[in-house]
Design a protein around this motif. Structure first.
Motif, PDB file in Angstrom:
ATOM      1  N   ASP A 144      23.591  41.366  53.107  1.00  0.00           N
ATOM      2  CA  ASP A 144      23.978  41.772  54.459  1.00  0.00           C
ATOM      3  C   ASP A 144      25.056  42.840  54.335  1.00  0.00           C
ATOM      4  OD1 ASP A 144      24.816  42.068  57.067  1.00  0.00           O
ATOM      5  OD2 ASP A 144      25.480  39.986  57.325  1.00  0.00           O
ATOM      6  N   ILE A 145      24.654  44.103  54.275  1.00  0.00           N
ATOM      7  CA  ILE A 145      25.613  45.177  54.031  1.00  0.00           C
ATOM      8  C   ILE A 145      26.618  45.292  55.170  1.00  0.00           C
ATOM      9  CG2 ILE A 145      24.282  47.065  55.062  1.00  0.00           C
ATOM     10  CD1 ILE A 145      26.124  47.249  51.697  1.00  0.00           C
ATOM     11  N   ASN A 146      26.174  45.098  56.406  1.00  0.00           N
ATOM     12  CA  ASN A 146      27.107  45.202  57.528  1.00  0.00           C
ATOM     13  C   ASN A 146      28.092  44.038  57.537  1.00  0.00           C
ATOM     14  OD1 ASN A 146      26.013  47.630  58.558  1.00  0.00           O
ATOM     15  ND2 ASN A 146      24.369  46.489  59.554  1.00  0.00           N
ATOM     16  N   GLY A 147      27.627  42.871  57.129  1.00  0.00           N
ATOM     17  CA  GLY A 147      28.528  41.737  56.998  1.00  0.00           C
ATOM     18  C   GLY A 147      29.560  41.970  55.906  1.00  0.00           C
ATOM     19  N   THR A 148      29.150  42.612  54.826  1.00  0.00           N
ATOM     20  CA  THR A 148      30.091  42.926  53.754  1.00  0.00           C
ATOM     21  C   THR A 148      31.125  43.937  54.217  1.00  0.00           C
ATOM     22  OG1 THR A 148      28.457  42.419  52.046  1.00  0.00           O
ATOM     23  CG2 THR A 148      30.288  43.840  51.406  1.00  0.00           C
ATOM     24  N   VAL A 149      30.688  44.933  54.989  1.00  0.00           N
ATOM     25  CA  VAL A 149      31.645  45.900  55.556  1.00  0.00           C
ATOM     26  C   VAL A 149      32.709  45.167  56.367  1.00  0.00           C
ATOM     27  CG1 VAL A 149      31.885  47.750  57.262  1.00  0.00           C
ATOM     28  CG2 VAL A 149      30.054  47.844  55.556  1.00  0.00           C
ATOM     29  N   ALA A 150      32.280  44.225  57.175  1.00  0.00           N
ATOM     30  CA  ALA A 150      33.236  43.469  57.994  1.00  0.00           C
ATOM     31  C   ALA A 150      34.174  42.641  57.124  1.00  0.00           C
ATOM     32  CB  ALA A 150      32.478  42.572  58.973  1.00  0.00           C
ATOM     33  N   LYS A 151      33.641  42.012  56.085  1.00  0.00           N
ATOM     34  CA  LYS A 151      34.481  41.210  55.192  1.00  0.00           C
ATOM     35  C   LYS A 151      35.523  42.062  54.485  1.00  0.00           C
ATOM     36  CE  LYS A 151      31.229  37.491  54.002  1.00  0.00           C
ATOM     37  NZ  LYS A 151      30.459  36.867  52.882  1.00  0.00           N
ATOM     38  N   VAL A 152      35.116  43.259  54.057  1.00  0.00           N
ATOM     39  CA  VAL A 152      36.057  44.153  53.370  1.00  0.00           C
ATOM     40  C   VAL A 152      37.245  44.445  54.280  1.00  0.00           C
ATOM     41  CG1 VAL A 152      36.349  46.517  52.545  1.00  0.00           C
ATOM     42  CG2 VAL A 152      34.376  45.171  51.809  1.00  0.00           C
ATOM     43  N   ARG A 153      36.980  44.763  55.528  1.00  0.00           N
ATOM     44  CA  ARG A 153      38.061  45.076  56.466  1.00  0.00           C
ATOM     45  C   ARG A 153      38.919  43.846  56.740  1.00  0.00           C
ATOM     46  NH1 ARG A 153      33.887  48.733  59.760  1.00  0.00           N
ATOM     47  NH2 ARG A 153      34.514  50.798  58.985  1.00  0.00           N
ATOM     48  N   GLU A 154      38.271  42.709  56.933  1.00  0.00           N
ATOM     49  CA  GLU A 154      39.016  41.483  57.230  1.00  0.00           C
ATOM     50  C   GLU A 154      39.906  41.063  56.059  1.00  0.00           C
ATOM     51  OE1 GLU A 154      35.904  38.769  58.090  1.00  0.00           O
ATOM     52  OE2 GLU A 154      35.406  39.697  60.037  1.00  0.00           O
TER      53      GLU A 154
END
Length: 254
Positions: free
Chosen positions: A77-87
């Motif tokens: 889930d690339i978009n989920g990973t993007v969100a995790k990186v920011r969080e």
């Protein structure tokens, strides 16, 4: 094709000023052959080891960009990973970018300043060969912020430190993916001996059939040995820079 666990290193590539010079260097060093460059993807070229995808090379389009090897971690889930990186306190350079039907990628920066990638597989699954001479074998993160990056990669990719390992110390921590036994890489502290201008970074390691022969080949082609071979429980390890300035590591069997 190989399916990769969430967070596993699944691909590596080098950004080089001269793609043809890179092909000559790595072709001689690792026995790689190369696919045709793909103009719609920036003349990206796949390195092949006995016909299996081993790594990627691409020409720099902007001289201000670094000459460097990079590593990518698998995600479903690339978009989920993007969100995790920011969080988790990281930065996103480019997020969730589709690469045709090959997959989707992101580039990010961890809290210590090291750049990394994530890859959601499509038609391109990642490495088709690992842990053989001429193939990817290991990755290491050198950082000045060990606690912050340990927490970051745990939150984003599920890494956990192997504190009971024979090499574990305050400055060197092997990593594995939660729930797995196999170590996938390590975190190393950049201490006062490291030049202040040296940024945090990942090092990609490839397996050499015989260390001294590989070092001679690299130097003969204009590369330099940054760190002479040193013994580890997994075998000797050395750091090298290629003939264009991209640093990488070599490992050899015990």
């Amino acid at each position: 094709m190989t399916a990769f666990a969430e967070g596993a290193p699944c691909w590596a590539d080098a950004m080089l000023p001269d793609l043809e010079a890179g092909k000559r260097f790595y072709g001689e060093l690792f026995g790689w052959t190369f696919s045709d460059s793909v103009p719609e993807f920036g003349d990206y070229t796949t390195a092949l080891l006995d016909g299996r995808k081993a790594a990627g090379l691409l020409p720099k389009k902007d001289g201000r960009m670094p000459t460097v090897w990079g590593v990518y971690f698998a995600t479903s889930d690339i978009n989920g990973t993007v969100a995790k990186v920011r969080e988790a306190g990281g930065q996103v350079i480019s997020g969730g970018t589709p690469i045709g039907d090959l997959g989707a990628m992101m580039l990010g920066v961890d809290p210590g300043g090291a750049v990394f990638g994530a890859w959601q597989a499509g038609r391109h699954q990642g490495f088709e060969v690992q842990a053989e001479p001429g193939a990817y074998a290991w990755m290491g993160l050198s950082t000045r912020e060990p606690e912050a990056v340990d927490a970051f990669y745990g939150d984003v990719f599920g890494f956990e430190g192997v504190t009971e390992g024979p090499m574990a110390s305050p400055t060197f921590l092997p990593w594995r993916i939660a729930g797995q036994e196999r170590e996938i890489g390590c975190r190393i502290v950049l201490d006062a001996r490291a030049p202040a201008e040296l940024p945090a970074h990942f090092t990609v390691f490839f397996l050499a059939e015989e260390m001294e022969a590989a070092l001679r080949t690299a130097v003969r082609q204009g590369g330099k040995v940054l760190s002479e071979p040193q013994g580890t429980p997994g075998g000797p390890l050395a750091l090298v820079v290629d003939n264009q300035g991209a640093a990488f590591g070599l490992m050899a069997p015990k």
